[in-house]
Enzyme design. Sequence first.
Site, PDB file in Angstrom:
ATOM      1  N   GLU A   1      -3.895 -23.580   0.396  1.00  0.00           N
ATOM      2  CA  GLU A   1      -3.739 -22.135   0.585  1.00  0.00           C
ATOM      3  C   GLU A   1      -4.924 -21.391  -0.011  1.00  0.00           C
ATOM      4  O   GLU A   1      -5.428 -21.749  -1.074  1.00  0.00           O
ATOM      5  CB  GLU A   1      -2.496 -21.609  -0.154  1.00  0.00           C
ATOM      6  CG  GLU A   1      -1.173 -22.096   0.320  1.00  0.00           C
ATOM      7  CD  GLU A   1      -0.025 -21.479  -0.505  1.00  0.00           C
ATOM      8  OE1 GLU A   1      -0.210 -20.421  -1.146  1.00  0.00           O
ATOM      9  OE2 GLU A   1       1.051 -22.076  -0.523  1.00  0.00           O
TER      10      GLU A   1
ATOM     11  N   LYS B   1       4.499  -8.626   2.150  1.00  0.00           N
ATOM     12  CA  LYS B   1       4.099  -7.903   3.371  1.00  0.00           C
ATOM     13  C   LYS B   1       2.699  -7.313   3.233  1.00  0.00           C
ATOM     14  O   LYS B   1       2.073  -6.980   4.231  1.00  0.00           O
ATOM     15  CB  LYS B   1       5.129  -6.850   3.762  1.00  0.00           C
ATOM     16  CG  LYS B   1       5.383  -5.750   2.772  1.00  0.00           C
ATOM     17  CD  LYS B   1       6.471  -4.829   3.334  1.00  0.00           C
ATOM     18  CE  LYS B   1       6.861  -3.709   2.385  1.00  0.00           C
ATOM     19  NZ  LYS B   1       7.376  -4.197   1.094  1.00  0.00           N
TER      20      LYS B   1
ATOM     21  N   GLU C   1       4.513 -25.346  -5.065  1.00  0.00           N
ATOM     22  CA  GLU C   1       4.002 -24.904  -6.369  1.00  0.00           C
ATOM     23  C   GLU C   1       5.021 -25.068  -7.499  1.00  0.00           C
ATOM     24  O   GLU C   1       5.493 -24.087  -8.079  1.00  0.00           O
ATOM     25  CB  GLU C   1       3.548 -23.442  -6.291  1.00  0.00           C
ATOM     26  CG  GLU C   1       2.314 -23.241  -5.448  1.00  0.00           C
ATOM     27  CD  GLU C   1       1.753 -21.824  -5.529  1.00  0.00           C
ATOM     28  OE1 GLU C   1       2.510 -20.909  -5.905  1.00  0.00           O
ATOM     29  OE2 GLU C   1       0.572 -21.651  -5.217  1.00  0.00           O
TER      30      GLU C   1
HETATM   31  C1  GAL Z   1       1.332 -19.072  -3.333  1.00  0.00           C
HETATM   32  C2  GAL Z   1       2.564 -19.595  -2.661  1.00  0.00           C
HETATM   33  C3  GAL Z   1       2.760 -19.012  -1.281  1.00  0.00           C
HETATM   34  C4  GAL Z   1       2.529 -17.525  -1.307  1.00  0.00           C
HETATM   35  C5  GAL Z   1       1.172 -17.250  -1.891  1.00  0.00           C
HETATM   36  C6  GAL Z   1       0.803 -15.801  -1.949  1.00  0.00           C
HETATM   37  O1  GAL Z   1       1.423 -19.172  -4.696  1.00  0.00           O
HETATM   38  O2  GAL Z   1       2.574 -20.989  -2.572  1.00  0.00           O
HETATM   39  O3  GAL Z   1       4.055 -19.313  -0.834  1.00  0.00           O
HETATM   40  O4  GAL Z   1       3.521 -16.920  -2.055  1.00  0.00           O
HETATM   41  O5  GAL Z   1       1.124 -17.730  -3.194  1.00  0.00           O
HETATM   42  O6  GAL Z   1      -0.471 -15.632  -2.542  1.00  0.00           O
END
Ligand code: GAL
Length: 674
Positions: A307, A356, A150
């Site tokens: 993600e 967490k 990101e």
């Molecule tokens: C994203 C990131 C991840 C994690 C996630 C939590 O922005 O790439 O590493 O932090 O958010 O929502």
Amino acid sequence: MISTKLPKMFYGGDYNPEQWDQATHQEDLRMFKLAGIDIATINVFSWAKNQPDEITYNFGWLDELIDSLYESGVYVCLATSTGAHPAWMATKYPDVLRVDKDGRKRKFGGRHNSCPNSPTYRLYSERIADKLAERYKDHPAVLVWHVSNEYGGDCYCDNCERAFRVWLKEKYQTLDQLNRAWNTAFWGHTFYDWDEIVLPSNLSEEWGDRYTNFQGISLDYSRFNSDSMLNCYKLEYNAIKKHVPESVVTTNLMGFFKQLDYFKWAKYMDIISWDSYPSLTTPPSETAMANDLMRGLKDGMPFMLMEQTPSQQNWQPYNSLKRPGVMRLQSYQTVAHGADTVMFFQLRRSIGACEKYHGAVIEHVGHENTRVFREVAQLGEELQRIGDRLLDSRADAKAAIVFDWDNWWAIEKSSGPTIALNYVQQIHKYYAAFYNRNVQVDMVSVDTDLSAYDLVVAPVLYMVKPGFAEKLEAFVENGGTFLTTFFSGIVNENDLVTVGGYPGELRKMLGIWVEEIDALFPDQKNKVVLKDKFGKLQGSYECGMLCDLLHTEGAEVIAEYGEDFYKGMPAVTRHTFGKGEAYYVATDPEQCFLDELIEKITTDKGIQPNLSAPSGVEVSRRVKDGISYLFVLNHNTEIVSYDLGQLEAEDLISGHQLSGTVSIEGRDVQILEV
Ligand code: GAL
């Protein structure tokens, strides 16, 4: 397909076993099987583990991890670990640390904290990518390479300032040209030496997040900052390609992320991947639009959902749980809009630090008897069954919405005419008008070939880049329909006003001339009054924010203002130009007006909805080998029904044959093969 080694929709996500012991890892592998997980994104934040000092590299743990995942049937999306630099690097080489907009030098902490013009960061990030690629180039587990994480943020350090001057020299060649492009005669800003140019921060030109005294320099800084990070990405990209030319390399994007011009980035990405984090209150149309933007970055090529959370986030003010069925529904929504993977952050929940309380496939309780795990496993099973049927299918749209980062920056850096103008919100209002009727739409750039479309909408096309007006004219002359709005055609690519009457270069095609622009207070409204019935539009509708006061020069008036001293002046116009038509919406009308307007225009153009369905039911389409897959997504909590008309279809998920009136449970999904 992304890889013939895994000819199905990849299913998995971010996995950080370096935070755990071996026994836990073995347990994870058991549970991954239960959930149908077949890919893990690893090594995202392990730079400090991989490289404890300047010369030592330890990849033994990664060798073992990749092998053990592979042996257990889990492929790898291998990150380069440069998302956060190690503490030793920050201590020894402070040039890796960023300086913020208020001029404060950061210390070690957090992540995404490396200065993109730091020689140290560039050297070591490229080097570790190179070493990883060399080491794992032949490993059969690695399907995708994931550079950093990101990218984003900005930096105002001296290295960036020097690099900015170099970037500017390359762009403008002479200070005369730069002075002209930035209109530095204003407020006596003329530069006589490149070294007089400083970065536009809160110490110089900018005031807070929104305004700048000099749009030219601020706009160029946004471009430069995006390019600086892109250059970091390219260093790693090339290092990987050197060893594995046929590799699939990506970095995870963030949808409508303002700081980086993703259309520019996309050229250097083998596949787009992105992280989708809607909250409980995000309208499904916004998530759909972000997915369509991600699909549009590479002209419709399927992308990766890298993600999403299986349940909740930790970084929102209120981190609601995804209600039962919502994770599945949102996953299929992403697939419906072009994703060929469904992946999560994260596979196992951390026990310490700020994530967490971020949702995970495996929660703190550690076993599979949880709601979240059951939902993940159900989806895993479905994606196994669907297999490769949907892979590489494309969304085919006849309508397009133009989105442009430079335009976004310029609009929102502008001092006046209103603080209320939010580019993405305007884009969304028009997008929603298509979405609400289940009319497929592509998000495109100003560089996209428009000839495949019948209708192109460019809300708030404030900045008209060189050649774009001609391209639009050719599109309309050849029979296309174009629509744009208030505050369009105002400036060129340097944010300098095109004189001779707004909307500048678009004036001829639109057949109008805008004399003045009124900015309304938030509770101040005007009215758009239809002259005659126009589709379902009749009577009057509320409008606000900005009202252009315009004169027609050949355009026909569809609606006019109902109030104020400009009552009776045109508010919506249509101009026949060549074989096509160009619409102008001179103000910001309420959503129902736009819904009906787009319905009328799409109907006139013969652009059909994918299916008519009750409110809250989204129907999106992907097509492959002449077969259409209609994704029916019920965003309502209640069961509803819709009519298939003459269609007969098999639901890919349930295997049921469907026809006539079909019911769909609340938050359920059907994928109709027709
Ligand atoms: C994203 C990131 C991840 C994690 C996630 C939590 O922005 O790439 O590493 O932090 O958010 O929502």
